[in-house]
Scaffold this active site. Structure first.
Site, short mmCIF file in Angstrom:
data_model
loop_
_atom_site.label_atom_id
_atom_site.label_comp_id
_atom_site.label_asym_id
_atom_site.label_seq_id
_atom_site.Cartn_x
_atom_site.Cartn_y
_atom_site.Cartn_z
N GLY A 1 0.94 -1.22 0.24
CA GLY A 1 0.06 0.09 0.11
C GLY A 1 0.84 1.28 0.07
N GLY B 1 -0.24 4.61 0.24
CA GLY B 1 -0.87 5.78 0.58
C GLY B 1 -0.19 6.59 1.57
N PHE B 2 -0.82 7.16 2.51
CA PHE B 2 0.11 8.14 3.16
C PHE B 2 0.93 7.49 4.14
CE2 PHE B 2 -3.18 11.19 2.27
CZ PHE B 2 -2.50 12.24 1.61
N VAL C 1 -2.21 -8.03 -3.28
CA VAL C 1 -1.99 -9.05 -2.35
C VAL C 1 -2.92 -10.25 -2.28
CG1 VAL C 1 -1.23 -9.76 0.00
CG2 VAL C 1 0.03 -7.96 -1.04
N GLU D 1 -17.60 18.13 3.05
CA GLU D 1 -16.91 18.77 1.85
C GLU D 1 -17.83 18.69 0.46
OE1 GLU D 1 -12.54 18.71 3.64
OE2 GLU D 1 -13.23 17.09 2.69
#
Lengths: 426, 426
Positions: free
Chosen positions: A17, A19-20, A85, A178
């Site tokens: 992964g 991501g952040f 995975v 948002e």
């Protein structure tokens, strides 16, 4: 290369992964003498906090995404795999990949994020959430097509027209707030300038929140400020309401049917199936319950971080599922993994440092909670913009996003207002 | 609104297609006292000459496309319809739309462009052409996925790896030359910076041209210059060659099989089915044969322009299928239509004014033919860039494209290198 090689010169850390959380672990590890394999099923890292802007045509996908290879290009011991995975063989210390390969690891860091969750209902097609670029483009297409269809629908079809012009957002957390604000601004600008048969009084935007206030992760005063700002933009906020059904015609909110062609889901997330791969205990949202060291209990070389993990930090509080927390977990897991590979003691239990909590409502309004300072309105929005542009990965993207926002702000022009993939829907 | 209204205060001109030709007609008409209905099946106008840059990850879709409503927002008598045409009832003077509506017209301007043509073969899935944003995104995904797969393919699969790293472009006109050059630069930059297992010697790019030289619409010296520039970038140019088959494994070029996972079609186009709607005579490429006034013979209020028309202009030469010619036809058809609606004589026969012919080969090389001046190399590229940025619709897009190009030029970074829609292919 992906095949197991008997003797490795350095220990290998596999990160799943980008991501952040995963990227932050990879960056921390790159400074040390370990081989890193970074696996993701997309070729790009996504700046998810701005994804709602792609869904509402303010930004282009490339403005908020960057190829993973480009991010780690100066890290010679980092290898990037576009793969996913299928499982983990803990006894053999191997990750099984969808491509068929098996990959040995000395330490494993799982940061595979979360998808939206419909609490068991099959509403995904009708009420998409916004987690990937494809999700965002699909929502953008739905919103823009609804406006086009409303504009050209004939007078004898008033009910159909109302359905096109009704937008329901489910979920009153930051994403829902948002989205509702951005839809309000997009439709208002469109009605004023380019759709002569649509006025802003024809448009109905409903934000459905099951709890008694918006933004439950913020102080009550900021939730109330967000509600006032949204209502100022014409959004109907329904607190304490639940969506009980979503079908082709619209939604049912507490026994009331609302016909809506656009329904956006921002209500719940479910962690990736990592708990299944690792045969580990998970909480109700599917998140792997890890210790204070972020490792799976009983397996000190397997770490689970970011939205995939349920963590109570050293202060005794649950760690929130936001980008700064994910980055801090990535760094902490990397340091602990390194220490353990060397047989040393790790840095101890993870402690989340909060630098503040932000959400935006529109072009000129946001809420910011620093703990010691709470802001709402224009100043909060300027802070929010500065923070988001600063943290966008890549100088180029920062530049383009700045230019785009400045342009949108001055002209109300939404440059990314393209309907693509239209052949599949019309 | 789309329903027929008995008495109209002004004559109504219906324009089908918002490409260069249709938009130019709409702009000309907007200055006069007529109602304009502009129909397109997409919501955006596309700057097609730069579409190959989207396909090779240099630009984002929104950089080269703009919503049609936004382009005509200051034209109060212009109505935009997102719809497509099913047929034309010439007797009733009505356009039949896919949505079911019928639209009266006093004059009709058809500018529905062209799609790629495979000369009867069913190669569209395997060898996509580049005419729409969705086409370009699909080609971008194919190229970038091929690089990813080659990078992670294992040593025992050398043939498979070679197939991923072989790129075949069919067609040696401007689009084929531009695609081959852009693929060469994209793969070279990727090999140098981000794919450690790919060197530029692993990559094979083949440009197949049936004629004996590249760029047949340019003077021979410029075709030769383009060929030298492409060969300098490592492209193999096969002149006088034809692709006889395309299948899952690759292409057959003159009895030689070449395994290639990426095949891009830039060889032939076929006009939209307008000739069928209008029951008009067409040439071999399906283009409606119109008179010097750009009207269908025998029907002075129906005009066909742009890539949908086969036109011999007042100088006796066929009008080329390029953007400046399309714009000039749009203006001319609009003026003739207006004159006829007033019962006046039109402006006479169409005469194409050539301002030059341009094609680009890479980051620093283009060919330009002004008739009185022929240029190739860096200076031609600078001219090409200036012309394309100048003609891009909308100041905002110009700004963003400039910034993108400057950034790409300085850093070799390709910001739009995203693989999206990956779930459908992996």
């Amino acid at each position: 290369m992906a095949a197991p090689v008997p003797a490795r010169p350095r220990p290998r850390v596999v990160i799943v992964g980008a991501g952040f959380a995963g990227l932050s672990a990879a960056r921390e590890l790159a400074r040390h003498d370990v081989d890193i394999v970074l696996i993701d099923k997309q070729n790009h890292h996504l700046f998810q906090p701005l994804l709602y802007q792609v869904a509402t045509a303010g930004l282009s996908p490339a403005d908020i995404a960057q190829p993973i290879r480009s991010i780690v290009r100066r890290q010679p011991r980092t290898q990037v795999l576009l793969d996913s995975v299928d499982g983990v063989d803990k006894a053999a210390r191997q990750v099984r990949l969808a491509s068929g390969a098996a990959l040995d690891y000395d330490a494993l860091i799982v940061a595979t994020g979360a998808r939206h969750s419909y609490f068991g209902a099959s509403w995904a097609d009708r009420a998409p959430g916004i987690k990937t670029i494809d999700d965002a483009i699909s929502v953008r297409r739905t919103i823009l097509l609804a406006l086009e269809k409303a504009e050209t629908s004939r007078q004898e079809h008033l009910a159909e027209r109302a359905e096109y012009l009704t937008f329901v957002v489910v979920g009153g957390g930051p994403t829902g707030v948002e989205m509702a604000g951005a839809i309000a601004e997009l439709t208002r600008a469109a009605a004023e300038a380019e759709f002569p048969h649509i006025t802003r009084h024809c448009v109905r935007i409903i934000l459905v929140q099951s709890e008694q206030r918006l933004l439950p992760s913020f102080p009550p005063s900021l939730g109330a400020a967000a509600q006032r700002a949204l209502e100022g933009l014409g959004v109907q906020v329904r607190l304490g309401s639940r969506v009980t059904a979503i079908d082709d015609d619209g939604v049912i909110i507490a026994d009331q049917r609302i016909a809506a062609s656009t329904v956006v889901w921002a209500a719940g997330v479910r962690a990736s199936p990592a708990a299944g791969w690792l045969d580990a205990a998970a909480d109700r949202a599917g998140r792997v319950i890890v210790g204070g060291d972020l490792a799976v209990p009983g397996d000190p070389h397997i770490f689970v971080i970011g939205d995939t993990a349920a963590v109570v930090d050293a202060s005794g509080k649950p760690v929130p599922g936001i980008a700064p927390a994910a980055k801090q977990m990535g760094r902490h897991a990397a340091r602990t993994a390194l220490a353990r590979l060397r047989g040393a003691a790790g840095p101890g239990a993870f402690r989340y440092r909060s630098f503040g909590n932000l959400a935006t409502i529109g072009r000129k309004c946001a809420v910011v909670d620093f703990g010691w300072l709470r802001l709402s309105g224009l100043l909060a929005w300027l802070l929010w913009s500065a923070a988001h542009i600063y943290f966008l990965i890549g100088f180029r993207n920062r530049l383009i996003v700045c230019a785009n926002w400045a342009w949108n702000y001055i002209t109300f022009d939404r440059g990314a207002r393209l309907i693509t993939g239209i052949d599949r829907t019309m």
